[in-house]
Design an enzyme around this catalytic site. Structure first.
Site, short mmCIF file in Angstrom:
data_model
loop_
_atom_site.label_atom_id
_atom_site.label_comp_id
_atom_site.label_asym_id
_atom_site.label_seq_id
_atom_site.Cartn_x
_atom_site.Cartn_y
_atom_site.Cartn_z
N SER A 56 0.84 -1.19 0.00
CA SER A 56 0.00 0.00 0.00
C SER A 56 0.88 1.26 0.00
CB SER A 56 -0.96 -0.04 1.18
OG SER A 56 -2.05 0.83 1.01
N ASP A 60 -5.71 -3.90 -2.12
CA ASP A 60 -4.66 -3.52 -1.17
C ASP A 60 -4.13 -4.74 -0.40
OD1 ASP A 60 -3.21 -2.40 1.01
OD2 ASP A 60 -4.50 -0.63 1.02
#
Length: 312
Positions: free
Chosen positions: A45, A199
Site C-alpha cells: 500500500s 490492497d
C-alpha cells in the site's frame, strides 16, 4: 560473510507515508546504510509507493524534500505528493468484489481481514498511483532495483502476491502500485494477468513473512500501522487502535516466523506521541505537516531503541 538485508515497509495511508519517510532517513543514518542497496525491497500500500521510489534510485531525503515542498525536489515525487484522493472515499458501488478475503480472514483468525472482504466496490480513481509508478519505471516497466516487491491481495482467494518477486505475474509498476494501494471500499480492484487484486494491507500490513525464503539474514521493518505492545488512545482514536491491534498481532506473528528461521528483525513503529498528532484518519492531509514534525521529534529515538534491541 556479507550480510544480506531486506527492507519491509507497511501500509499507512497519507500520514503513514509521511511518518515513514522520516523513519527511513533515520534508519539510513543510524545504520549507515544506503536503503537503495537493500537486497530486497518489499512494500504494501503506502509502502509500495515508497519502495517504488527507493527501487528507482530515489533516497529518503528525496522523499522528504518533496514532502517539504522544497525547490528543486525530484519532479516525480513532488508531483505525486501534491496529489491526494481525499480524506474520505466516494460513495461505493453496492457489490462485494472481494469475498475471498472473508475466507482468508477466517483462516488467519483475523477479523479485520474478514471485514475487508465485506466492503463494497470502491469508486476511487487510482490514476495518480498508476501515473506515479509508470513515471518511476525503467524501460522494462519496473524499477531498476532487481528485487523490488509490491504486495497486493487476490480478491478471489486472499492470496498475497508480491509483484516483482520470482514467480509472480508480470505487472507494470504503475498497475502494481495501484493494486497494492487498492483499499477495499475506496478503490476498485485492479486486474493484472486475468486476476483481480486489492490492497495487500487488507490481508497483512507488512507481509514481512514473504521474505522467509528470500535468502536474507536481516529484515528492517518500518510499519506505521502497527505498534508493538499497543498504544492507548481516547475518543475516535480508539477505533484506529482496534485496527492497529489487529495489524500488530499479524506483524508479531510474521516477525516470529522470520526469527524462527534464523533471520534477525529490526522493527520500527510509531508511538503514542506521533499517533496523537496523526489522529484517527491516516488519510487526513491537513495533518501531514504536523505528522512530519512529530516524526522528526520522536522517530530518531524509536530507531535507536529498535537497533539497541536487535540481535548483534
Amino acid at each position: 560473510m556479507t550480510q544480506r538485508r531486506a527492507l519491509a515497509i507497511g501500509c499507512g495511508g497519507t500520514l503513514g507515508f509521511a511518518w515513514t519517510a522520516v523513519a527511513l532517513r533515520e534508519v539510513e543514518q543510524q545504520l549507515d546504510w544506503d536503503l537503495c542497496t537493500a537486497d530486497v525491497l518489499i512494500g504494501t500500500s503506502a509502502g509500495s509507493e515508497l519502495v517504488a521510489a527507493l527501487g528507482s534510485g530515489r533516497t529518503p531525503q528525496d522523499l522528504l524534500d518533496a514532502l517539504d515542498g522544497k525547490a528543486g525536489a525530484d519532479p516525480i515525487l513532488a508531483a505525486h505528493v501534491a496529489e491526494h484522493p481525499g480524506a474520505t472515499p466516494p460513495i461505493p458501488v453496492p457489490v462485494l468484489p472481494a469475498l475471498g478475503l472473508v475466507r482468508a480472514g477466517i483462516a488467519r483468525r483475523s477479523p479485520y481481514n474478514a471485514l475487508a472482504g465485506l466492503l463494497p466496490k470502491g469508486r476511487g480513481d487510482a490514476t495518480w498511483l498508476r501515473e506515479y509508478g509508470d513515471a518511476l519505471a525503467g524501460p522494462d516497466g519496473w524499477t531498476t532495483h532487481p528485487a523490488t516487491w509490491v504486495v497486493a491481495a487476490d480478491v478471489a482467494s486472499g492470496e498475497r502476491v508480491a509483484f516483482g518477486s520470482p514467480g509472480a505475474p508480470k505487472a507494470g509498476l504503475g498497475e502494481a502500485v495501484a493494486a497494492s494501494w487498492g483499499i477495499p471500499g475506496w478503490f476498485p480492484p485492479v486486474e493484472i494477468a486475468g486476476r483481480s487484486f486489492v490492497d495487500g494491507g487488507a490481508v497483512s500490513s507488512v507481509s514481512a513473512d514473504l521474505l522467509v525464503d528470500a535468502g536474507v539474514d536481516e529484515v528492517v521493518v518500518v510499519a506505521p500501522m502497527t505498534t508493538e505492545g499497543g498504544a492507548p488512545a481516547k475518543g475516535l482514536s480508539r477505533i484506529e487502535r482496534i485496527l492497529r491491534s489487529q495489524m500488530t498481532a499479524g506483524l508479531d506473528a510474521e516477525v516470529a516466523t522470520l526469527r524462527a528461521a534464523g533471520i534477525s528483525v529490526i522493527r520500527v513503529e510509531p508511538g503514542v506521541e506521533e499517533l496523537e498528532v496523526m489522529g484517527p484518519n491516516f488519510m487526513d492531509l491537513s495533518r501531514r505537516e504536523a505528522t512530519l514534525a512529530a516524526a522528526r521529534q520522536h522517530v530518531g529515538r524509536r530507531v535507536a531503541v529498535a537497533l539497541e534491541g536487535a540481535p548483534a
